[in-house]
Write a protein that holds these residues in place. Sequence first.
Motif, PDB file in Angstrom:
ATOM      1  N   LEU A 108       0.844  -1.193   0.000  1.00  0.00           N
ATOM      2  CA  LEU A 108       0.000   0.000   0.000  1.00  0.00           C
ATOM      3  C   LEU A 108       0.881   1.245   0.000  1.00  0.00           C
ATOM      4  O   LEU A 108       1.973   1.246   0.573  1.00  0.00           O
ATOM      5  CB  LEU A 108      -0.911   0.010   1.231  1.00  0.00           C
ATOM      6  N   THR A 109       0.416   2.328  -0.597  1.00  0.00           N
ATOM      7  CA  THR A 109       1.270   3.507  -0.727  1.00  0.00           C
ATOM      8  C   THR A 109       1.234   4.435   0.480  1.00  0.00           C
ATOM      9  O   THR A 109       2.264   4.920   0.912  1.00  0.00           O
ATOM     10  CB  THR A 109       0.901   4.314  -1.990  1.00  0.00           C
ATOM     11  N   ASP A 110       0.063   4.706   1.032  1.00  0.00           N
ATOM     12  CA  ASP A 110       0.001   5.647   2.156  1.00  0.00           C
ATOM     13  C   ASP A 110       0.575   5.054   3.431  1.00  0.00           C
ATOM     14  O   ASP A 110       1.427   5.648   4.077  1.00  0.00           O
ATOM     15  CB  ASP A 110      -1.433   6.110   2.395  1.00  0.00           C
ATOM     16  N   ILE A 111       0.095   3.900   3.808  1.00  0.00           N
ATOM     17  CA  ILE A 111       0.640   3.182   4.969  1.00  0.00           C
ATOM     18  C   ILE A 111       0.846   1.741   4.512  1.00  0.00           C
ATOM     19  O   ILE A 111      -0.121   1.018   4.309  1.00  0.00           O
ATOM     20  CB  ILE A 111      -0.311   3.215   6.183  1.00  0.00           C
ATOM     21  N   PRO A 112       2.099   1.325   4.326  1.00  0.00           N
ATOM     22  CA  PRO A 112       2.356  -0.035   3.851  1.00  0.00           C
ATOM     23  C   PRO A 112       1.794  -1.101   4.799  1.00  0.00           C
ATOM     24  O   PRO A 112       1.725  -0.895   6.016  1.00  0.00           O
ATOM     25  CB  PRO A 112       3.879  -0.118   3.791  1.00  0.00           C
ATOM     26  N   GLY A 113       1.413  -2.221   4.236  1.00  0.00           N
ATOM     27  CA  GLY A 113       0.868  -3.332   5.008  1.00  0.00           C
ATOM     28  C   GLY A 113       1.719  -3.724   6.204  1.00  0.00           C
ATOM     29  O   GLY A 113       1.189  -3.934   7.306  1.00  0.00           O
ATOM     30  N   PRO A 114       3.064  -3.839   6.035  1.00  0.00           N
ATOM     31  CA  PRO A 114       3.879  -4.193   7.196  1.00  0.00           C
ATOM     32  C   PRO A 114       3.756  -3.199   8.354  1.00  0.00           C
ATOM     33  O   PRO A 114       3.791  -3.578   9.518  1.00  0.00           O
ATOM     34  CB  PRO A 114       5.307  -4.221   6.645  1.00  0.00           C
ATOM     35  N   GLU A 115       3.575  -1.918   8.036  1.00  0.00           N
ATOM     36  CA  GLU A 115       3.414  -0.913   9.092  1.00  0.00           C
ATOM     37  C   GLU A 115       2.088  -1.097   9.816  1.00  0.00           C
ATOM     38  O   GLU A 115       2.017  -1.021  11.040  1.00  0.00           O
ATOM     39  CB  GLU A 115       3.516   0.499   8.508  1.00  0.00           C
ATOM     40  N   ILE A 116       1.025  -1.353   9.061  1.00  0.00           N
ATOM     41  CA  ILE A 116      -0.282  -1.604   9.681  1.00  0.00           C
ATOM     42  C   ILE A 116      -0.188  -2.848  10.553  1.00  0.00           C
ATOM     43  O   ILE A 116      -0.655  -2.866  11.693  1.00  0.00           O
ATOM     44  CB  ILE A 116      -1.384  -1.764   8.617  1.00  0.00           C
ATOM     45  N   ARG A 118       2.468  -4.146  11.977  1.00  0.00           N
ATOM     46  CA  ARG A 118       3.267  -3.866  13.169  1.00  0.00           C
ATOM     47  C   ARG A 118       2.438  -3.150  14.225  1.00  0.00           C
ATOM     48  O   ARG A 118       2.504  -3.466  15.412  1.00  0.00           O
ATOM     49  CB  ARG A 118       4.500  -3.031  12.809  1.00  0.00           C
ATOM     50  N   ARG A 119       1.614  -2.212  13.800  1.00  0.00           N
ATOM     51  CA  ARG A 119       0.768  -1.470  14.744  1.00  0.00           C
ATOM     52  C   ARG A 119      -0.290  -2.387  15.384  1.00  0.00           C
ATOM     53  O   ARG A 119      -0.543  -2.296  16.575  1.00  0.00           O
ATOM     54  CB  ARG A 119       0.102  -0.291  14.046  1.00  0.00           C
ATOM     55  N   VAL A 120      -0.893  -3.240  14.553  1.00  0.00           N
ATOM     56  CA  VAL A 120      -1.872  -4.198  15.079  1.00  0.00           C
ATOM     57  C   VAL A 120      -1.181  -5.125  16.069  1.00  0.00           C
ATOM     58  O   VAL A 120      -1.678  -5.372  17.168  1.00  0.00           O
ATOM     59  CB  VAL A 120      -2.520  -5.021  13.935  1.00  0.00           C
ATOM     60  N   ARG A 121      -0.026  -5.633  15.675  1.00  0.00           N
ATOM     61  CA  ARG A 121       0.690  -6.596  16.508  1.00  0.00           C
ATOM     62  C   ARG A 121       1.171  -5.955  17.807  1.00  0.00           C
ATOM     63  O   ARG A 121       1.155  -6.575  18.869  1.00  0.00           O
ATOM     64  CB  ARG A 121       1.875  -7.186  15.733  1.00  0.00           C
ATOM     65  N   LEU A 158       9.677  -8.919   5.529  1.00  0.00           N
ATOM     66  CA  LEU A 158       8.975  -7.740   6.054  1.00  0.00           C
ATOM     67  C   LEU A 158       7.722  -8.154   6.817  1.00  0.00           C
ATOM     68  O   LEU A 158       7.430  -7.615   7.886  1.00  0.00           O
ATOM     69  CB  LEU A 158       8.582  -6.796   4.917  1.00  0.00           C
ATOM     70  N   ALA A 159       6.984  -9.118   6.268  1.00  0.00           N
ATOM     71  CA  ALA A 159       5.771  -9.595   6.935  1.00  0.00           C
ATOM     72  C   ALA A 159       6.109 -10.279   8.258  1.00  0.00           C
ATOM     73  O   ALA A 159       5.439 -10.059   9.272  1.00  0.00           O
ATOM     74  CB  ALA A 159       5.003 -10.546   6.016  1.00  0.00           C
ATOM     75  N   ILE A 160       7.157 -11.101   8.257  1.00  0.00           N
ATOM     76  CA  ILE A 160       7.584 -11.774   9.492  1.00  0.00           C
ATOM     77  C   ILE A 160       8.013 -10.742  10.535  1.00  0.00           C
ATOM     78  O   ILE A 160       7.582 -10.789  11.683  1.00  0.00           O
ATOM     79  CB  ILE A 160       8.726 -12.777   9.198  1.00  0.00           C
ATOM     80  N   ASP A 161       8.859  -9.803  10.123  1.00  0.00           N
ATOM     81  CA  ASP A 161       9.350  -8.775  11.053  1.00  0.00           C
ATOM     82  C   ASP A 161       8.207  -7.928  11.617  1.00  0.00           C
ATOM     83  O   ASP A 161       8.285  -7.441  12.740  1.00  0.00           O
ATOM     84  CB  ASP A 161      10.362  -7.854  10.365  1.00  0.00           C
ATOM     85  N   ALA A 162       7.161  -7.741  10.826  1.00  0.00           N
ATOM     86  CA  ALA A 162       6.022  -6.924  11.266  1.00  0.00           C
ATOM     87  C   ALA A 162       5.036  -7.704  12.128  1.00  0.00           C
ATOM     88  O   ALA A 162       4.135  -7.126  12.710  1.00  0.00           O
ATOM     89  CB  ALA A 162       5.301  -6.341  10.054  1.00  0.00           C
ATOM     90  N   GLY A 163       5.191  -9.038  12.203  1.00  0.00           N
ATOM     91  CA  GLY A 163       4.344  -9.835  13.083  1.00  0.00           C
ATOM     92  C   GLY A 163       3.193 -10.559  12.418  1.00  0.00           C
ATOM     93  O   GLY A 163       2.273 -11.005  13.102  1.00  0.00           O
ATOM     94  N   ALA A 164       3.228 -10.706  11.092  1.00  0.00           N
ATOM     95  CA  ALA A 164       2.171 -11.443  10.391  1.00  0.00           C
ATOM     96  C   ALA A 164       2.330 -12.943  10.628  1.00  0.00           C
ATOM     97  O   ALA A 164       3.418 -13.417  10.955  1.00  0.00           O
ATOM     98  CB  ALA A 164       2.216 -11.147   8.895  1.00  0.00           C
ATOM     99  N   PHE A 181      13.582  -0.804  11.047  1.00  0.00           N
ATOM    100  CA  PHE A 181      12.940   0.457  11.391  1.00  0.00           C
ATOM    101  C   PHE A 181      11.470   0.432  10.999  1.00  0.00           C
ATOM    102  O   PHE A 181      10.595   0.805  11.787  1.00  0.00           O
ATOM    103  CB  PHE A 181      13.671   1.621  10.692  1.00  0.00           C
ATOM    104  N   ARG A 182      11.172  -0.006   9.766  1.00  0.00           N
ATOM    105  CA  ARG A 182       9.779  -0.087   9.299  1.00  0.00           C
ATOM    106  C   ARG A 182       8.939  -1.004  10.186  1.00  0.00           C
ATOM    107  O   ARG A 182       7.773  -0.735  10.423  1.00  0.00           O
ATOM    108  CB  ARG A 182       9.727  -0.629   7.875  1.00  0.00           C
ATOM    109  N   ALA A 183       9.533  -2.074  10.633  1.00  0.00           N
ATOM    110  CA  ALA A 183       8.790  -3.031  11.470  1.00  0.00           C
ATOM    111  C   ALA A 183       8.501  -2.471  12.857  1.00  0.00           C
ATOM    112  O   ALA A 183       7.552  -2.889  13.506  1.00  0.00           O
ATOM    113  CB  ALA A 183       9.559  -4.341  11.592  1.00  0.00           C
ATOM    114  N   LEU A 184       9.304  -1.510  13.282  1.00  0.00           N
ATOM    115  CA  LEU A 184       9.170  -0.998  14.646  1.00  0.00           C
ATOM    116  C   LEU A 184       8.495   0.359  14.761  1.00  0.00           C
ATOM    117  O   LEU A 184       7.980   0.704  15.809  1.00  0.00           O
ATOM    118  CB  LEU A 184      10.549  -0.903  15.300  1.00  0.00           C
ATOM    119  N   TYR A 185       8.521   1.142  13.727  1.00  0.00           N
ATOM    120  CA  TYR A 185       7.993   2.506  13.843  1.00  0.00           C
ATOM    121  C   TYR A 185       6.860   2.732  12.887  1.00  0.00           C
ATOM    122  O   TYR A 185       6.738   2.228  11.840  1.00  0.00           O
ATOM    123  CB  TYR A 185       9.108   3.529  13.598  1.00  0.00           C
TER     124      TYR A 185
END
Length: 170
Positions: A21-29, A31-34, A56-62, A166-170
Motif C-alpha cells: 500500500l502507498t500511504d501506509i504499507p501493510g507491514p506498518e499496519i 506492526r501497529r496491530v501486533r 517484512l511480513a515476518i518482522d512486522a508480526g504477520a 525500522f519499518r517493522a518498529l515505527y
Amino acid sequence: MITIGIVDNDRFALPMLDMPLTDIPGPEICRRVRAASADIVVLGITAYSLDHYRQLAIDAGAQGLIAKSVTPKKELAEAMRNVLVRPFPGFPTTEQAHGSIVSASARRSRTLSKREREVLGLYADNYSTAEIAERLGIADSTVSVVVRHAKVKLDVATRSKAVRVFRALY
C-alpha cells in the motif's frame, strides 16, 4: 487494507493486509496491530514476489503471506483456515510476534536518536542519500555516519536491513 476477513464476535479475526500500500504499507499496519494485540491473526497478501515481502511480513508480526494470484475461492479459504490454526512455516505465532514487537520497540525506541529515526524514515520513504542530506541540511557524509550509528544500535549489517527493522518498529 483489504477488508476481507473472517468476522468473530463483531471484529475481524483475520484481517488481510495488502503489503505494498502507498500511504501506509501493510507491514506498518501489521506492526501497529501486533504491537497493540496478540489476539488477532494477520495474513499478508501481495501481487508481487512473496520473497520480496516475506521477511517484512515476518518482522512486522504477520502469521502468513499469500499471493493475490491465489484467486480460486477454495484455495484462498483454505489458506485463511490454515493460518487461523497455525502460522505458516517460518512465521511467528501471534503471541511470539506481539512479545517481539513490544520488547524490540521498547528497546529500540530508547536507543535510536531522533536524527537516526528521521534518516531511516526518509530512506524508508525511498529518498536518496543526497535528497536526505539536502532535506535535513546536512552533508551526505553525515547521513552515512547517522546510518552507521543506527546500524550498530539495531545490530544489523546493512542499511537496507536497518530500514526493514525500522519499518517493522515505527
